[in-house]
Design a protein around this motif. Structure first.
Motif, mmCIF file in Angstrom:
data_model
loop_
_atom_site.group_PDB
_atom_site.id
_atom_site.type_symbol
_atom_site.label_atom_id
_atom_site.label_comp_id
_atom_site.label_asym_id
_atom_site.label_seq_id
_atom_site.Cartn_x
_atom_site.Cartn_y
_atom_site.Cartn_z
ATOM 1 N N ARG A 72 0.832 -1.202 0.000
ATOM 2 C CA ARG A 72 0.000 0.000 0.000
ATOM 3 C C ARG A 72 0.868 1.255 0.000
ATOM 4 N NH1 ARG A 72 -3.850 -1.362 3.624
ATOM 5 N NH2 ARG A 72 -2.475 -0.869 5.346
ATOM 6 N N THR A 73 1.948 1.250 0.774
ATOM 7 C CA THR A 73 2.853 2.400 0.817
ATOM 8 C C THR A 73 3.515 2.619 -0.539
ATOM 9 O OG1 THR A 73 3.254 2.091 3.171
ATOM 10 C CG2 THR A 73 4.910 3.348 1.944
ATOM 11 N N VAL A 74 3.984 1.547 -1.158
ATOM 12 C CA VAL A 74 4.623 1.661 -2.479
ATOM 13 C C VAL A 74 3.613 2.186 -3.495
ATOM 14 C CG1 VAL A 74 5.654 0.359 -4.379
ATOM 15 C CG2 VAL A 74 6.406 -0.048 -2.031
ATOM 16 N N ALA A 75 2.407 1.629 -3.495
ATOM 17 C CA ALA A 75 1.384 2.088 -4.443
ATOM 18 C C ALA A 75 1.061 3.562 -4.213
ATOM 19 C CB ALA A 75 0.126 1.230 -4.322
ATOM 20 N N SER A 76 0.960 3.966 -2.958
ATOM 21 C CA SER A 76 0.674 5.379 -2.644
ATOM 22 C C SER A 76 1.783 6.284 -3.150
ATOM 23 C CB SER A 76 0.534 5.571 -1.132
ATOM 24 O OG SER A 76 -0.561 4.860 -0.642
ATOM 25 N N ARG A 77 3.014 5.882 -2.915
ATOM 26 C CA ARG A 77 4.151 6.705 -3.345
ATOM 27 C C ARG A 77 4.240 6.781 -4.870
ATOM 28 N NH1 ARG A 77 8.440 4.826 1.311
ATOM 29 N NH2 ARG A 77 7.458 6.067 2.957
ATOM 30 N N LEU A 78 3.960 5.667 -5.539
ATOM 31 C CA LEU A 78 3.946 5.690 -7.002
ATOM 32 C C LEU A 78 2.854 6.624 -7.509
ATOM 33 C CD1 LEU A 78 4.483 1.887 -7.695
ATOM 34 C CD2 LEU A 78 6.060 3.738 -8.313
ATOM 35 N N ALA A 79 1.696 6.575 -6.869
ATOM 36 C CA ALA A 79 0.592 7.449 -7.272
ATOM 37 C C ALA A 79 0.943 8.911 -7.045
ATOM 38 C CB ALA A 79 -0.677 7.073 -6.510
ATOM 39 N N ILE A 80 1.590 9.211 -5.929
ATOM 40 C CA ILE A 80 1.980 10.592 -5.635
ATOM 41 C C ILE A 80 2.975 11.080 -6.688
ATOM 42 C CG2 ILE A 80 3.291 12.020 -4.011
ATOM 43 C CD1 ILE A 80 1.871 10.356 -1.772
ATOM 44 N N SER A 81 3.913 10.229 -7.083
ATOM 45 C CA SER A 81 4.864 10.607 -8.133
ATOM 46 C C SER A 81 4.122 10.900 -9.434
ATOM 47 C CB SER A 81 5.872 9.484 -8.373
ATOM 48 O OG SER A 81 6.675 9.317 -7.245
#
Length: 181
Positions: A72-81
């Motif tokens: 979830r953290t990785v997906a969130s960070r990818l989305a923020i990028s």
């Protein structure tokens, strides 16, 4: 590298474990990231990439405990990028409206999505994690890399902003209905 039968079955077991994890968590994770981004395609892309990265680290992630917060953290960070790279495209989309093939949404849902889009990305992220996924403040803090106090501050400011925006939208909708009703 060993190639004996125990390796083949161990690999198959890991693959089956990962497949079960994916089947149990992917749909909700896409919904979570969609709530953060407001863009289903971007959410699906970020989630897919997060699962690819999780598979590459699967043994370590499962050894350390529940892999879902990491994914979830990785997906969130990818989305923020992605938000940062596509800000102008999203503004143009908002200005010109949604594509014609998007199914009708209720007025309340449209108002909520629009209000969430107006929040700062960090506020939107903590609202989704805390209120839509029911994660405690402490876990939201761990996943976002913020302190508990920062998460509480973001939640408070986001609630206030959402309350103002949604109240304004409700008043506007009621006004329009009265004029046209």
């Amino acid at each position: 590298m060993r190639t004996g039968p125990e390796d083949a079955s161990g690999g198959a077991d890991r693959a089956a474990e990962f497949d079960a994890f994916y089947a149990a968590t992917a749909k909700r994770l896409v919904a979570t990231i969609y709530a953060m981004t407001g863009d289903l395609a971007e959410a699906e892309d970020a989630v897919q990439e997060a699962y690819v990265r999780a598979w590459q680290r699967w043994e370590r992630l499962t050894r350390e405990g529940d892999p879902l917060p990491w994914v979830r953290t990785v997906a969130s960070r990818l989305a923020i990028s992605t938000w940062r790279r596509t800000r102008n495209r999203l503004r143009a989309q908002l200005r010109h409206g949604a594509a014609a093939d998007v199914p009708e949404l209720s007025a309340d849902r449209v108002a909520l999505v629009e209000a969430l889009r107006e929040l700062a990305p960090q506020q939107r992220q903590v609202v989704v994690l805390h209120h839509l996924l029911d994660l405690p403040v402490e876990q939201v803090a761990r996943e976002t890399g913020a302190s508990n106090g920062a998460v509480r501050t973001r939640l408070s400011r986001a609630r206030k902003a959402l309350g103002e925006r949604l109240t304004d939208t409700t008043a506007f909708t009621a006004e329009g209905a009265a004029r046209h009703g």
